[in-house]
Design a protein around this motif. Structure first.
Motif, PDB file in Angstrom:
ATOM      1  N   GLN A 434      41.223  34.455  36.104  1.00 18.49           N
ATOM      2  CA  GLN A 434      42.306  33.637  36.247  1.00 18.49           C
ATOM      3  C   GLN A 434      43.593  34.274  36.639  1.00 18.49           C
ATOM      4  OE1 GLN A 434      42.419  31.714  32.208  1.00 18.49           O
ATOM      5  NE2 GLN A 434      40.633  30.479  32.789  1.00 18.49           N
ATOM      6  N   VAL A 435      43.762  35.341  36.003  1.00 19.60           N
ATOM      7  CA  VAL A 435      45.052  36.561  36.588  1.00 19.60           C
ATOM      8  C   VAL A 435      44.763  36.494  38.096  1.00 19.60           C
ATOM      9  CG1 VAL A 435      46.207  38.437  35.977  1.00 19.60           C
ATOM     10  CG2 VAL A 435      45.485  37.239  34.179  1.00 19.60           C
ATOM     11  N   TRP A 437      43.276  35.076  40.239  1.00 15.31           N
ATOM     12  CA  TRP A 437      43.579  33.826  41.278  1.00 15.31           C
ATOM     13  C   TRP A 437      45.082  33.781  41.298  1.00 15.31           C
ATOM     14  CZ3 TRP A 437      40.769  31.736  44.549  1.00 15.31           C
ATOM     15  CH2 TRP A 437      39.317  31.613  44.515  1.00 15.31           C
ATOM     16  N   THR A 438      45.506  33.532  40.097  1.00 14.46           N
ATOM     17  CA  THR A 438      47.157  33.551  40.376  1.00 14.46           C
ATOM     18  C   THR A 438      47.820  34.534  41.162  1.00 14.46           C
ATOM     19  OG1 THR A 438      47.063  32.622  38.101  1.00 14.46           O
ATOM     20  CG2 THR A 438      49.199  33.471  38.821  1.00 14.46           C
ATOM     21  N   ARG A 439      47.536  35.688  41.213  1.00 17.76           N
ATOM     22  CA  ARG A 439      48.051  36.782  42.150  1.00 17.76           C
ATOM     23  C   ARG A 439      47.622  36.481  43.426  1.00 17.76           C
ATOM     24  NH1 ARG A 439      46.695  42.756  39.709  1.00 17.76           N
ATOM     25  NH2 ARG A 439      48.080  43.151  41.544  1.00 17.76           N
ATOM     26  N   GLN A 441      46.971  33.572  44.770  1.00 20.08           N
ATOM     27  CA  GLN A 441      47.789  32.220  45.344  1.00 20.08           C
ATOM     28  C   GLN A 441      49.340  32.570  45.629  1.00 20.08           C
ATOM     29  OE1 GLN A 441      46.824  29.495  42.014  1.00 20.08           O
ATOM     30  NE2 GLN A 441      44.719  29.021  42.992  1.00 20.08           N
ATOM     31  N   ALA A 442      49.712  33.914  44.919  1.00 22.34           N
ATOM     32  CA  ALA A 442      51.012  34.220  45.153  1.00 22.34           C
ATOM     33  C   ALA A 442      51.180  35.182  46.267  1.00 22.34           C
ATOM     34  CB  ALA A 442      51.608  34.650  43.805  1.00 22.34           C
ATOM     35  N   ASP A 444      49.510  38.128  46.543  1.00 19.93           N
ATOM     36  CA  ASP A 444      49.672  39.540  46.251  1.00 19.93           C
ATOM     37  C   ASP A 444      48.633  40.158  47.041  1.00 19.93           C
ATOM     38  OD1 ASP A 444      49.391  41.949  44.883  1.00 19.93           O
ATOM     39  OD2 ASP A 444      49.867  40.935  42.904  1.00 19.93           O
ATOM     40  N   SER A 462      51.174  31.125  49.825  1.00 24.31           N
ATOM     41  CA  SER A 462      51.774  30.586  48.592  1.00 24.31           C
ATOM     42  C   SER A 462      50.934  29.389  48.088  1.00 24.31           C
ATOM     43  CB  SER A 462      53.068  30.458  48.598  1.00 24.31           C
ATOM     44  OG  SER A 462      53.716  29.808  47.456  1.00 24.31           O
ATOM     45  N   SER A 464      47.978  26.791  46.284  1.00 23.51           N
ATOM     46  CA  SER A 464      46.437  26.700  46.255  1.00 23.51           C
ATOM     47  C   SER A 464      45.817  26.934  47.412  1.00 23.51           C
ATOM     48  CB  SER A 464      46.159  25.461  45.581  1.00 23.51           C
ATOM     49  OG  SER A 464      46.657  25.092  44.304  1.00 23.51           O
ATOM     50  N   THR A 470      38.553  28.792  48.951  1.00 27.95           N
ATOM     51  CA  THR A 470      38.262  29.013  47.765  1.00 27.95           C
ATOM     52  C   THR A 470      36.697  29.601  47.586  1.00 27.95           C
ATOM     53  OG1 THR A 470      39.966  27.422  47.034  1.00 27.95           O
ATOM     54  CG2 THR A 470      38.009  27.702  45.511  1.00 27.95           C
TER      55      THR A 470
END
Length: 513
Positions: A434-435, A437-439, A441-442, A444, A462, A464, A470
């Motif tokens: 999950q971390v 995915w968050t990175r 989507q940002a 990173d 930036s 989804s 995906t």
């Protein structure tokens, strides 16, 4: 009993003594190797015998439970049968059980033979380390311990390659059949070469059957709880009930054993300061040694997709480093304080384990080479000096019991270490994913590089991702999250291994050899 074991130091020529000892070492090597060669071929056995997937692990669990129950009984069985006849009996049963496993036509039959195989194999390991201090004078004990130690830690290293080769080249039956000829030869050589002593049937009259049942219950429920905890949860009703039974039966066993004049297992050995420190080191070595031998195949199989033969070839580096270091360890052990060598060994081993905590999904043989070398160099210093600390200053009559406990601690450390590793991998993979995915989507880029995602897709992104992106990223993220969880497991094992250093100052300087 003391006089009987003192007389075990033979009057035969050194060559005859070494021949008997090497026969024992071969038996020990086979017992340890058996666990690994079978582990690599469980899917093949499952398919051949039509075993349900959820039952497959019992092929290994049955062996390990029987082994861990047998190990602390080595002292009692040595007093009853003598060292010579205990080994001959155990290796003969191991050979018979191996033949039974090879001829098994059903799951139940195979598991029954594995129980006998594990129980007989469990007595072979501590018997060898007892023999070091019973058969040899001080100046030969370092070399004998090194030979036994090299074989003990080499077996898990070469196990995957031997198991993979046998299964691919012949059939799964040969995983067991390879034990027969070496086992028969070892039994014959040991019967002719080991010291002849009179058996002592009177030991049976002093057997505490209730204590034996309590010990077996405690060790069995502990092994089962460690097996189930990572998947069922440490606070699940099943695991908690197993741990409760373990603690209750173990507590009563300790209370009862300490009150008896002739206990089935001499727990009084833990009152010896050096034995206690050596046992702590053995326990921690079990965590690090079994943990590293477990983590590498997990990574190479599930992340890199290698087969058993390729995994074995990669892990051979550790075994070669051990063999190269062994003569150096022998020479230094004769000249240096065992406490200092133990501290150096565990510090180096912790570093070697920690070096593997920085892997990515593309890590393979080259990146694994130097961590394996460091661990291989360290292993002999983690085994030889602590064995000297634990057993080298005890009187002969206490060594068989002490050796059983010393080796039991290493096996328990390994079981707990593997349970801890599985828990980390099972529980940490999802939140780490999950971390990631968050990175991603940002936008990173560092996370994208680690995952192996196309940089042009992530850079500047930036929010989804669409369905196609995906679907493209999901398997990459899952794999990368598993790698991060494995890295965390490596680091936890490294820290625990390093904690062994805290116990070393409490040991007394052993008598120089």
């Amino acid at each position: 009993m003391s006089e009987r074991l003192e007389s075990a130091r033979p009057d035969e020529s050194p060559a005859i003594v070494w021949l008997g000892f090497m026969a024992m070492c071969v038996g020990m090597f086979m017992a340890i190797l058996d666990v690994q060669v079978v582990a690599t071929s469980l899917p093949t056995i499952q398919s051949a015998l039509g075993i349900d997937p959820d039952q497959m692990s019992w092929i290994q669990t049955a062996y390990l439970i029987a082994e861990v129950v047998a190990i602390p009984l080595t002292g009692f069985l040595t007093r009853l049968l003598t060292m010579r006849w205990l080994f001959v009996t155990a290796i003969s049963l191991f050979v018979a059980a191996s033949a039974g496993c090879a001829m098994s036509g059903s799951f139940g039959e195979l598991v029954a033979w594995r129980v006998l195989q594990g129980f007989s194999g469990g007595t072979l390991i501590p018997s060898v380390f007892s023999a070091v201090f019973i058969l040899f004078p001080n100046e030969r004990q370092a070399l004998a311990t090194t030979i036994a130690g090299v074989l003990a830690v080499l077996a898990p290293t070469v196990g995957p390659i031997v198991g993979g080769w046998l299964t691919q080249t012949y059939s799964w039956h040969w995983l067991f059949l390879i034990n027969i000829i070496p086992g028969i030869v070892s039994a014959i050589l040991a019967a002719r070469s080991l010291p002849r002593q009179a058996t002592d049937p009177s030991e049976l009259r002093h057997l505490d059957g209730l204590a034996l049942l309590l010990m077996a219950t405690a060790l069995t429920t502990l092994e089962l709880s460690l097996k189930e905890a990572p998947t069922s949860g440490w606070i699940s009703a099943y695991v908690l009930s197993l741990l409760t039974v373990c603690l209750a039966s173990g507590g009563v066993f300790v209370w009862r054993t300490l009150r008896r004049d002739r206990p089935i297992v001499d727990l009084g050995n833990f009152g010896d300061q050096n034995f206690l420190v050596g046992s702590v080191l053995s326990f921690v070595l079990g965590i690090g040694l079994f943990g590293s031998v477990y983590l590498m195949p997990v990574f190479l199989a599930f992340i890199r997709g290698h087969d058993a033969l390729e995994i074995g070839m990669t892990m051979l580096v550790t075994g070669i480093a051990q063999l190269v270091t062994a003569p150096i360890a022998v020479a230094l052990e004769k000249r240096m304080d065992a406490r200092l060598l133990s501290a150096v060994g565990f510090a180096l081993f912790a570093i070697g384990v920690g070096m593997s905590a920085f892997q990515d999904p593309r890590t393979d043989y080259d990146a694994m080479f130097w961590p394996q070398v460091v661990r291989g160099v360290a292993i002999m210093f983690c085994l030889l000096p602590p064995t000297r600390l634990a057993l080298g200053t005890l009187p002969p009559d206490r060594i068989p019991d002490a050796s059983g406990l010393f080796n039991l601690m290493r096996n328990l450390g390994g079981a707990i270490g593997i349970a801890l590793i599985d828990t980390i991998i099972y529980t940490r993979s999802e939140p780490l994913g999950q971390v990631l995915w968050t990175r991603l989507q940002a936008g990173d880029v560092e996370a994208a590089t680690f995952v192996g995602a196309p940089l042009q897709t992530i850079s500047g992104h930036s929010g989804s991702f669409d369905a196609d992106t995906t679907a493209l990223l999901d398997p990459l993220v899952q794999t990368a999250a598993s790698v991060q969880a494995i890295n965390e497991a490596w680091m936890v094992i490294a820290v625990l291994t390093g904690c062994a250093l805290l116990s070393v100052p409490f040991a007394r300087r052993p008598t120089p050899t």
